[in-house]
Scaffold this motif. Structure first.
Motif, PDB file in Angstrom:
ATOM      1  N   SER A 105       0.836  -1.194   0.000  1.00 42.51           N
ATOM      2  CA  SER A 105       0.000   0.000   0.000  1.00 42.51           C
ATOM      3  C   SER A 105       0.868   1.241   0.000  1.00 42.51           C
ATOM      4  CB  SER A 105      -0.953   0.010   1.204  1.00 42.51           C
ATOM      5  OG  SER A 105      -0.217   0.042   2.413  1.00 42.51           O
ATOM      6  N   ALA A 106       0.268   2.344  -0.414  1.00 40.78           N
ATOM      7  CA  ALA A 106       0.944   3.642  -0.419  1.00 40.78           C
ATOM      8  C   ALA A 106       0.108   4.620   0.391  1.00 40.78           C
ATOM      9  CB  ALA A 106       1.113   4.149  -1.846  1.00 40.78           C
ATOM     10  N   HIS A 107       0.754   5.419   1.210  1.00 40.23           N
ATOM     11  CA  HIS A 107       0.043   6.437   1.991  1.00 40.23           C
ATOM     12  C   HIS A 107      -0.028   7.722   1.172  1.00 40.23           C
ATOM     13  CE1 HIS A 107      -0.379   4.257   5.799  1.00 40.23           C
ATOM     14  NE2 HIS A 107       0.794   3.724   5.518  1.00 40.23           N
ATOM     15  N   LEU A 108      -1.254   8.150   0.915  1.00 44.64           N
ATOM     16  CA  LEU A 108      -1.493   9.363   0.158  1.00 44.64           C
ATOM     17  C   LEU A 108      -1.898  10.478   1.115  1.00 44.64           C
ATOM     18  CD1 LEU A 108      -3.623   7.858  -2.752  1.00 44.64           C
ATOM     19  CD2 LEU A 108      -1.133   8.004  -2.557  1.00 44.64           C
ATOM     20  N   CYS A 109      -1.498  11.694   0.806  1.00 43.07           N
ATOM     21  CA  CYS A 109      -1.875  12.839   1.644  1.00 43.07           C
ATOM     22  C   CYS A 109      -2.164  14.040   0.758  1.00 43.07           C
ATOM     23  CB  CYS A 109      -0.767  13.187   2.638  1.00 43.07           C
ATOM     24  SG  CYS A 109      -0.881  12.302   4.208  1.00 43.07           S
ATOM     25  N   ALA A 110      -3.142  14.844   1.204  1.00 45.24           N
ATOM     26  CA  ALA A 110      -3.432  16.127   0.572  1.00 45.24           C
ATOM     27  C   ALA A 110      -3.551  17.180   1.669  1.00 45.24           C
ATOM     28  CB  ALA A 110      -4.724  16.048  -0.238  1.00 45.24           C
ATOM     29  N   PHE A 111      -3.130  18.402   1.354  1.00 48.21           N
ATOM     30  CA  PHE A 111      -3.165  19.500   2.318  1.00 48.21           C
ATOM     31  C   PHE A 111      -3.756  20.723   1.628  1.00 48.21           C
ATOM     32  CE2 PHE A 111       0.372  16.715   3.276  1.00 48.21           C
ATOM     33  CZ  PHE A 111       0.239  16.480   4.632  1.00 48.21           C
ATOM     34  N   GLY A 112      -4.331  21.604   2.442  1.00 54.29           N
ATOM     35  CA  GLY A 112      -4.845  22.852   1.901  1.00 54.29           C
ATOM     36  C   GLY A 112      -6.315  23.070   2.138  1.00 54.29           C
ATOM     37  N   GLY A 113      -6.970  22.185   2.879  1.00 54.94           N
ATOM     38  CA  GLY A 113      -8.398  22.344   3.114  1.00 54.94           C
ATOM     39  C   GLY A 113      -8.807  21.810   4.469  1.00 54.94           C
ATOM     40  N   THR A 114     -10.109  21.677   4.644  1.00 52.74           N
ATOM     41  CA  THR A 114     -10.662  21.153   5.892  1.00 52.74           C
ATOM     42  C   THR A 114     -11.441  19.861   5.672  1.00 52.74           C
ATOM     43  OG1 THR A 114     -12.626  22.549   5.624  1.00 52.74           O
ATOM     44  CG2 THR A 114     -10.800  23.438   6.940  1.00 52.74           C
ATOM     45  N   GLN A 115     -11.841  19.587   4.431  1.00 54.93           N
ATOM     46  CA  GLN A 115     -12.565  18.360   4.106  1.00 54.93           C
ATOM     47  C   GLN A 115     -11.933  17.731   2.866  1.00 54.93           C
ATOM     48  OE1 GLN A 115     -16.623  19.831   3.693  1.00 54.93           O
ATOM     49  NE2 GLN A 115     -17.122  19.101   5.750  1.00 54.93           N
ATOM     50  N   TYR A 116     -11.850  16.391   2.895  1.00 57.16           N
ATOM     51  CA  TYR A 116     -11.171  15.673   1.820  1.00 57.16           C
ATOM     52  C   TYR A 116     -11.989  14.462   1.409  1.00 57.16           C
ATOM     53  CZ  TYR A 116      -7.288  18.440   3.638  1.00 57.16           C
ATOM     54  OH  TYR A 116      -6.507  19.472   4.065  1.00 57.16           O
ATOM     55  N   VAL A 117     -12.070  14.241   0.097  1.00 55.85           N
ATOM     56  CA  VAL A 117     -12.696  13.037  -0.447  1.00 55.85           C
ATOM     57  C   VAL A 117     -11.818  12.555  -1.594  1.00 55.85           C
ATOM     58  CG1 VAL A 117     -14.695  12.035  -1.600  1.00 55.85           C
ATOM     59  CG2 VAL A 117     -15.032  13.745   0.194  1.00 55.85           C
ATOM     60  N   TRP A 118     -11.489  11.241  -1.564  1.00 58.61           N
ATOM     61  CA  TRP A 118     -10.631  10.649  -2.596  1.00 58.61           C
ATOM     62  C   TRP A 118     -11.465   9.735  -3.490  1.00 58.61           C
ATOM     63  CZ3 TRP A 118      -5.250  11.537  -2.810  1.00 58.61           C
ATOM     64  CH2 TRP A 118      -4.723  12.251  -1.731  1.00 58.61           C
ATOM     65  N   THR A 119     -11.192   9.763  -4.771  1.00 62.07           N
ATOM     66  CA  THR A 119     -11.843   8.860  -5.725  1.00 62.07           C
ATOM     67  C   THR A 119     -10.798   8.387  -6.742  1.00 62.07           C
ATOM     68  OG1 THR A 119     -12.487  10.790  -7.079  1.00 62.07           O
ATOM     69  CG2 THR A 119     -14.143   9.897  -5.538  1.00 62.07           C
ATOM     70  N   PRO A 120     -10.999   7.173  -7.337  1.00 61.25           N
ATOM     71  CA  PRO A 120     -12.057   6.211  -7.022  1.00 61.25           C
ATOM     72  C   PRO A 120     -11.807   5.557  -5.662  1.00 61.25           C
ATOM     73  CG  PRO A 120     -10.515   5.258  -8.575  1.00 61.25           C
ATOM     74  CD  PRO A 120     -10.087   6.680  -8.380  1.00 61.25           C
ATOM     75  N   ILE A 121     -12.845   4.955  -5.111  1.00 62.25           N
ATOM     76  CA  ILE A 121     -12.729   4.425  -3.747  1.00 62.25           C
ATOM     77  C   ILE A 121     -12.273   2.968  -3.737  1.00 62.25           C
ATOM     78  CG2 ILE A 121     -14.472   6.029  -2.904  1.00 62.25           C
ATOM     79  CD1 ILE A 121     -16.464   3.724  -2.857  1.00 62.25           C
ATOM     80  N   ASN A 122     -12.210   2.303  -4.902  1.00 61.94           N
ATOM     81  CA  ASN A 122     -11.722   0.918  -4.947  1.00 61.94           C
ATOM     82  C   ASN A 122     -10.259   0.869  -4.518  1.00 61.94           C
ATOM     83  OD1 ASN A 122     -14.178   0.041  -5.906  1.00 61.94           O
ATOM     84  ND2 ASN A 122     -13.567   0.120  -8.059  1.00 61.94           N
ATOM     85  N   GLY A 123      -9.960  -0.015  -3.557  1.00 58.67           N
ATOM     86  CA  GLY A 123      -8.603  -0.103  -3.038  1.00 58.67           C
ATOM     87  C   GLY A 123      -8.251   1.043  -2.116  1.00 58.67           C
TER      88      GLY A 123
END
Length: 244
Positions: free
Chosen positions: A66-84
């Motif tokens: 697995s790989a750890h993904l990160c995003a910065f710059g906001g207060t709410q986060y949603v990642w797509t696609p959700i498979n895996g």
């Protein structure tokens, strides 16, 4: 609506879009039977910029990792696609895709402004199980490239036999373990391959001649059932006469 789209409207409550952040004036014109009047309000509309998103760099993993993904710059986060990506609603989820995949992070800031950013997780697949095949007194295996090889005889490693093909001099069970040359170093081992046709063909019950041991490394015995004169010639595996 200076800088807006549409630039003007006859509707009482129009919807106007602005393509660039900034502060915009609005002019209102009112008409009735008595005439027309207008007013301009400077700075009436403020368009905020989309959030500035910092996201993980593209990365490469071995299949099953697995790989750890990160995003910065906001207060709410949603990642797509959700498979895996079981924790797709977190700021820093763990992604374990089965194949190479690009993920989109949708980020909302405290003002409700939204932005997106992309990151790709490349997946190195495991090699296929090796398959051993025989050509004469040589065993080879597929796949034939992109991997390292180690051959085994009756479960024991064969010293120096680390190529796609190996010359066999004894009957027995052979197998090969391949190791891919990527950072993953995946290993796969073939099924055992039984070799039974190496050595001199037995002469038992054929003119009363017996050859043993068969196959032989350095010493071979030839036994004759009858007492008479024989002429024996010994040839190498390539047909060269080595002894009369």
């Amino acid at each position: 609506f200076s800088g807006g789209n549409p630039a003007s409207s006859a509707l009482q409550s129009p919807t106007v879009a602005y393509s660039s952040p900034g502060t915009y004036a609005v002019k209102l014109v009112v008409t009735n039977s008595a005439g027309a009047d207008s007013t301009t309000v400077n700075g009436y509309v403020t368009v905020l910029p989309a959030p500035t998103i910092i996201i993980s760099n593209d990365t490469t993993i071995c299949k099953g990792d697995s790989a750890h993904l990160c995003a910065f710059g906001g207060t709410q986060y949603v990642w797509t696609p959700i498979n895996g990506l079981p924790n797709y609603y977190r700021q820093c989820p763990a992604a374990a895709p089965a194949v190479t995949k690009t993920y989109t992070a949708t980020v909302n800031d405290i003002h409700g402004c939204q932005g997106t950013a992309l990151v790709t997780v490349s997946v190195i697949p495991q090699p296929a199980n090796p398959v051993v095949y025989q050509v004469g007194d040589t065993l080879c295996c597929n796949p034939g490239s992109g991997v390292g090889y180690q051959w085994y005889y009756n479960g024991n490693p064969m010293t120096g036999d680390t190529n796609k093909c190996v010359h066999v001099t004894q009957n027995g069970t052979y197998s090969v373990t391949i190791t891919d040359t990527s950072m993953c170093q995946f290993t796969k081992t073939s099924a055992g391959f039984n070799v039974t046709n190496i050595g001199v063909r037995s002469f038992n019950n054929e003119a009363g001649v017996d050859v043993f041991p068969n196959p032989a490394q350095s010493l071979v015995n030839v036994k004759f059932a009858n007492s008479q004169n024989y002429q024996v010639r010994i040839y190498s595996a390539v047909g060269e006469l080595v002894l009369i």
